[in-house]
Motif scaffolding. Structure first.
Motif, mmCIF file in Angstrom:
data_model
loop_
_atom_site.group_PDB
_atom_site.id
_atom_site.type_symbol
_atom_site.label_atom_id
_atom_site.label_comp_id
_atom_site.label_asym_id
_atom_site.label_seq_id
_atom_site.Cartn_x
_atom_site.Cartn_y
_atom_site.Cartn_z
ATOM 1 N N UNK A 95 35.938 39.266 33.682
ATOM 2 C CA UNK A 95 37.175 39.769 34.302
ATOM 3 C C UNK A 95 38.261 38.709 34.437
ATOM 4 N N UNK A 96 37.875 37.490 34.857
ATOM 5 C CA UNK A 96 38.873 36.435 34.988
ATOM 6 C C UNK A 96 39.476 36.027 33.663
ATOM 7 N N UNK A 97 38.656 36.034 32.609
ATOM 8 C CA UNK A 97 39.160 35.704 31.267
ATOM 9 C C UNK A 97 40.173 36.753 30.815
ATOM 10 N N UNK A 98 39.829 38.009 31.033
ATOM 11 C CA UNK A 98 40.753 39.091 30.682
ATOM 12 C C UNK A 98 42.078 38.912 31.405
ATOM 13 N N UNK A 99 42.010 38.605 32.701
ATOM 14 C CA UNK A 99 43.233 38.462 33.474
ATOM 15 C C UNK A 99 44.093 37.328 32.954
ATOM 16 N N UNK A 100 43.471 36.193 32.622
ATOM 17 C CA UNK A 100 44.249 35.066 32.127
ATOM 18 C C UNK A 100 44.906 35.407 30.789
ATOM 19 N N UNK A 101 44.150 36.050 29.906
ATOM 20 C CA UNK A 101 44.715 36.420 28.605
ATOM 21 C C UNK A 101 45.856 37.426 28.772
ATOM 22 N N UNK A 102 45.618 38.465 29.568
ATOM 23 C CA UNK A 102 46.571 39.569 29.654
ATOM 24 C C UNK A 102 47.817 39.227 30.458
ATOM 25 N N UNK A 129 40.944 43.098 24.731
ATOM 26 C CA UNK A 129 40.741 42.708 26.118
ATOM 27 C C UNK A 129 41.373 43.725 27.075
ATOM 28 N N UNK A 130 42.369 44.448 26.610
ATOM 29 C CA UNK A 130 42.968 45.509 27.415
ATOM 30 C C UNK A 130 42.017 46.690 27.528
ATOM 31 N N UNK A 184 37.307 31.542 32.895
ATOM 32 C CA UNK A 184 37.948 30.849 31.771
ATOM 33 C C UNK A 184 38.058 29.342 32.020
ATOM 34 N N UNK A 185 38.053 28.595 30.921
ATOM 35 C CA UNK A 185 38.121 27.125 30.966
ATOM 36 C C UNK A 185 39.230 26.706 30.011
ATOM 37 N N UNK A 186 40.256 26.046 30.534
ATOM 38 C CA UNK A 186 41.443 25.694 29.741
ATOM 39 C C UNK A 186 41.470 24.196 29.473
ATOM 40 N N UNK A 232 42.956 33.450 38.945
ATOM 41 C CA UNK A 232 41.952 34.350 38.396
ATOM 42 C C UNK A 232 40.596 33.987 38.962
ATOM 43 N N UNK A 233 39.674 34.914 38.906
ATOM 44 C CA UNK A 233 38.330 34.691 39.411
ATOM 45 C C UNK A 233 37.516 33.980 38.358
ATOM 46 N N UNK A 234 36.993 32.817 38.691
ATOM 47 C CA UNK A 234 36.166 32.066 37.754
ATOM 48 C C UNK A 234 34.769 32.668 37.708
ATOM 49 N N UNK A 235 34.184 32.689 36.512
ATOM 50 C CA UNK A 235 32.822 33.184 36.335
ATOM 51 C C UNK A 235 31.897 32.005 36.145
ATOM 52 N N UNK A 236 31.098 31.701 37.136
ATOM 53 C CA UNK A 236 30.220 30.531 37.085
ATOM 54 C C UNK A 236 28.953 30.807 36.298
#
Length: 253
Positions: free
Chosen positions: A71-78, A148-149, A203-205, A249-253
Motif C-alpha cells: 500500500x505504501x509503495x502504491x501511494x508513493x508511486x501514485x 498500481x491504480x 518503499x525505499x528511495x 506513506x506507510x512503510x512495509x517492514x
C-alpha cells in the motif's frame, strides 16, 4: 566549439550591429558578462549558457525499490513519483525495482519467489519487471502507474488497452510466466539485496546513490521538490510549483 555554438545562436537570432565593432573575437563574446554586454549579445549568450547548463548537468537519479501490492509503495508511486515525473522527466532518470521484501531460492534451474503479500504480489512483480524490460521507460511507467491504480496481478491486459499497448501484452505475459521473466526478477532481487545500507522497509528511495531518512521523508512528502532541489542545472518549468505535500506513506517492514 564555443565559437561555432555562439555563431549558430547569432545566426538564428540575428547578429547585433554592435558586435562588428566590439573589439573582441567571436570566441570571447560569451566569456564574461562584461564582454557580452559590450558586444551587445547578452540575450544570445544567456540562451547559450542555459543550453549548456541543460546539456552538461547530469540527470537526477531516483531509484525506487518496492513491491507491487504494498500500500505504501502504491501511494508513493501514485501521489508522488509519477506526478513528479510527468512534470520534470527531462531532468530525472527514474529506476523502478519491483521486488521489495520478497525472498528467493533456486530449485533446479528456476528461481522460486516468496512475496510479502502472497503469490499475487509475485505475479505483479514479474509483470512489472517484464514491462520495464520490454517497453521504453516513457511507455513502461504509465503502464505501471495504471497497474498500481488497479491490480498488477490481474489487470495487465486492461491497462495495456488503455495505453494502446495491447500489441505488447502477449510478449509481456509470456515473459512474466516464462524463464526470461524468472531470470529478470532474479536480477531485481540481486539489485535489491546489493543495497548499501540494506533496505529495512519498502518503499525505499535512493537519490543519486544515497539513501538516508531525510531523502526518504522528502520522497514521501514531496518528490517533486526533492528532484528539483537535487538538479544542479536550469530548473524546468515543472519545478516552479511543487505543491505535492502528502502525509507520509506507510512503510512495509
Amino acid at each position: 566549439m564555443l565559437f561555432r555554438n555562439v555563431i549558430s545562436i547569432l545566426l538564428i537570432f540575428g547578429t547585433p550591429s554592435l558586435v562588428l565593432g566590439c573589439g573582441f573575437p567571436p570566441d570571447l563574446w560569451c566569456s564574461s558578462p562584461e564582454i557580452s554586454e559590450k558586444c551587445g549579445v547578452e540575450k544570445q549568450c544567456s540562451l547559450w549558457h542555459s543550453k549548456q547548463a541543460l546539456t552538461d548537468v547530469p540527470l537526477v537519479r531516483y531509484e525506487l525499490y518496492y513491491e507491487s501490492l504494498c500500500p505504501g509503495c502504491k501511494q508513493l508511486i501514485l501521489t508522488q513519483l509519477y506526478p513528479a515525473w510527468l512534470k520534470v522527466q527531462s531532468i530525472v532518470n527514474v529506476t523502478l525495482v519491483p521486488y521489495g521484501n520478497a525472498q528467493e531460492n533456486k530449485y533446479g534451474g528456476k528461481w522460486n519467489f516468496t512475496c510479502q503479500h502472497g503469490p499475487a504480489e509475485c505475479v505483479g512483480n514479474l509483470v512489472e519487471t517484464c514491462i520495464l524490460s520490454i517497453l521504453p521507460f516513457d511507455k513502461a511507467f504509465p503502464f505501471i502507474h495504471c497497474l498500481e491504480t488497479y491490480n498488477p496481478s490481474t489487470d495487465g491486459k486492461y491497462c495495456a488497452s488503455l495505453y494502446n499497448l495491447l500489441s505488447y501484452w502477449p510478449s509481456i505475459e509470456e515473459c512474466s510466466t516464462g524463464p526470461n521473466g524468472n531470470s529478470l526478477e532474479h536480477d531485481m532481487a540481486v539489485k535489491t539485496n546489493a543495497l548499501n545500507p540494506p533496505h529495512q522497509y519498502v518503499p525505499w528511495v535512493v537519490l543519486n546513490g544515497v539513501h538516508n531518512e531525510e531523502i526518504q521523508s522528502q520522497a514521501e512528502s514531496d518528490s517533486l521538490a526533492l528532484i528539483c532541489n537535487a538538479y544542479q542545472g536550469v530548473k524546468p518549468a515543472g519545478c516552479t510549483k511543487t505543491g505535492f505535500i502528502r502525509s507520509p506513506v506507510k512503510k512495509i517492514l
